[in-house]
Design a protein around this motif. Structure first.
Motif, mmCIF file in Angstrom:
data_model
loop_
_atom_site.group_PDB
_atom_site.id
_atom_site.type_symbol
_atom_site.label_atom_id
_atom_site.label_comp_id
_atom_site.label_asym_id
_atom_site.label_seq_id
_atom_site.Cartn_x
_atom_site.Cartn_y
_atom_site.Cartn_z
ATOM 1 N N ASP A 84 -32.934 40.565 121.320
ATOM 2 C CA ASP A 84 -33.197 41.809 122.040
ATOM 3 C C ASP A 84 -34.343 42.618 121.442
ATOM 4 O OD1 ASP A 84 -31.127 41.208 123.786
ATOM 5 O OD2 ASP A 84 -29.636 42.285 122.589
ATOM 6 N N ALA A 85 -34.563 42.513 120.140
ATOM 7 C CA ALA A 85 -35.626 43.308 119.516
ATOM 8 C C ALA A 85 -35.913 42.792 118.118
ATOM 9 C CB ALA A 85 -35.229 44.784 119.452
ATOM 10 N N SER A 91 -42.062 51.240 108.818
ATOM 11 C CA SER A 91 -43.354 51.351 109.489
ATOM 12 C C SER A 91 -43.142 51.853 110.911
ATOM 13 C CB SER A 91 -44.075 49.997 109.527
ATOM 14 O OG SER A 91 -43.475 49.148 110.483
ATOM 15 N N ALA A 92 -44.227 52.304 111.515
ATOM 16 C CA ALA A 92 -44.168 52.781 112.892
ATOM 17 C C ALA A 92 -44.591 51.694 113.870
ATOM 18 C CB ALA A 92 -45.071 54.010 113.050
ATOM 19 N N ALA A 93 -44.543 50.446 113.423
ATOM 20 C CA ALA A 93 -45.012 49.328 114.242
ATOM 21 C C ALA A 93 -44.095 49.087 115.430
ATOM 22 C CB ALA A 93 -45.121 48.070 113.400
ATOM 23 N N THR A 94 -44.701 48.689 116.537
ATOM 24 C CA THR A 94 -43.966 48.297 117.738
ATOM 25 C C THR A 94 -44.128 46.798 117.930
ATOM 26 O OG1 THR A 94 -44.355 50.440 118.773
ATOM 27 C CG2 THR A 94 -43.745 48.631 120.223
ATOM 28 N N VAL A 95 -43.015 46.089 118.066
ATOM 29 C CA VAL A 95 -43.042 44.640 118.241
ATOM 30 C C VAL A 95 -42.694 44.315 119.687
ATOM 31 C CG1 VAL A 95 -42.152 42.419 117.453
ATOM 32 C CG2 VAL A 95 -42.354 44.326 115.839
ATOM 33 N N SER A 123 -43.095 34.698 121.685
ATOM 34 C CA SER A 123 -43.950 35.447 120.764
ATOM 35 C C SER A 123 -43.353 36.808 120.453
ATOM 36 C CB SER A 123 -45.353 35.628 121.362
ATOM 37 O OG SER A 123 -45.293 36.390 122.557
ATOM 38 N N ALA A 124 -43.701 37.324 119.277
ATOM 39 C CA ALA A 124 -43.326 38.664 118.827
ATOM 40 C C ALA A 124 -44.584 39.307 118.263
ATOM 41 C CB ALA A 124 -42.223 38.588 117.782
ATOM 42 N N VAL A 125 -45.250 40.099 119.089
ATOM 43 C CA VAL A 125 -46.562 40.647 118.751
ATOM 44 C C VAL A 125 -46.433 42.079 118.227
ATOM 45 C CG1 VAL A 125 -48.860 41.221 119.631
ATOM 46 C CG2 VAL A 125 -47.655 39.197 120.485
ATOM 47 N N ILE A 126 -47.013 42.326 117.063
ATOM 48 C CA ILE A 126 -47.071 43.673 116.486
ATOM 49 C C ILE A 126 -48.369 44.295 116.978
ATOM 50 C CG2 ILE A 126 -47.005 45.030 114.368
ATOM 51 C CD1 ILE A 126 -45.836 42.536 112.984
#
Length: 214
Positions: A84-85, A91-95, A123-126
């Motif tokens: 799900d995530a 960090s403030a990163a969004t994946v 894929s899991a893109v930051i």
């Protein structure tokens, strides 16, 4: 031969046989298991195992662009789960997650696995990877599964070079496009004005007119 010398000879012989046995094992079918491979993070929580987890950045240390999380996620349970995530604590990163087929959630089938990263895989893109992580760090990563819940570990942050190149970001920066220099700018202005003047008028003069009178 003295007793002490016999003991030394027996010990040396034992060492030789031990080395020979190890060499024979290494030369067999399992010799590839002795190759040096990246020592990446792995963790198991209930039915879920996350193995070879790494955060892969752009190949250049100062190159801006997205990063990715690459890992193999195993489901040893009897029912499928969805990923799900993925979050990066601290960090403030969004994946952004994307299934291999491009639509729907990333599903880990019962008794199966899913590979994150690489062409044709999920894929899991930051999205702001350059700002969120730094090469050489150990980054906390949390995988959130539909049934198991949070599965946390620390993953190394590495650039998309060498072994990690084919699993790294697919969006690599393009060189900036610069306009060619030294070319004429604009278009010629103004058009020729007026028409040619001084067209022949009247009668011929001089000898030509005298000849015409005869």
């Amino acid at each position: 031969m003295s007793r002490s010398l016999r003991r030394g000879a027996l010990a040396a012989t034992a060492i030789v046989f031990s080395i020979a046995a190890l060499s024979a094992c290494g030369a067999g079918n399992d010799a590839q298991t002795l190759e040096v491979r990246p020592d990446n993070a792995a963790v198991t929580v209930e039915d879920i195992k996350v193995q070879n987890a790494v955060v892969i950045t752009q190949p250049g240390l100062t190159t801006a662009g997205p990063a990715v999380v690459s890992a193999m996620v195993f489901n040893n349970g009897s029912t499928q789960q969805t990923l799900d995530a993925i979050t990066l604590p601290g960090s403030a990163a969004t994946v952004k997650l994307k299934a291999a087929e491009g639509a729907g959630p990333i599903t880990i089938p019962a008794g199966g696995s899913v590979l994150l990263g690489g062409e044709g895989n999920a894929s899991a893109v930051i999205e702001n990877g350059h700002e969120a992580v730094k090469d050489g760090d150990s980054q906390p990563v949390v995988f959130k599964l539909s049934q198991t819940g949070a599965v946390a570990l620390n993953a190394f942050v590495v650039p998309a070079t060498s072994y990690f190149k084919e699993y790294g970001p697919s969006e690599l920066p393009k060189p900036p496009v610069t306009a060619p220099t030294g070319t004429p700018s604009g278009t010629p202005s103004g058009t020729p004005s007026g028409t040619p003047s001084g067209s022949p008028s009247g009668e011929p003069s001089g000898e030509a007119s005298h000849a015409a009178g005869h």
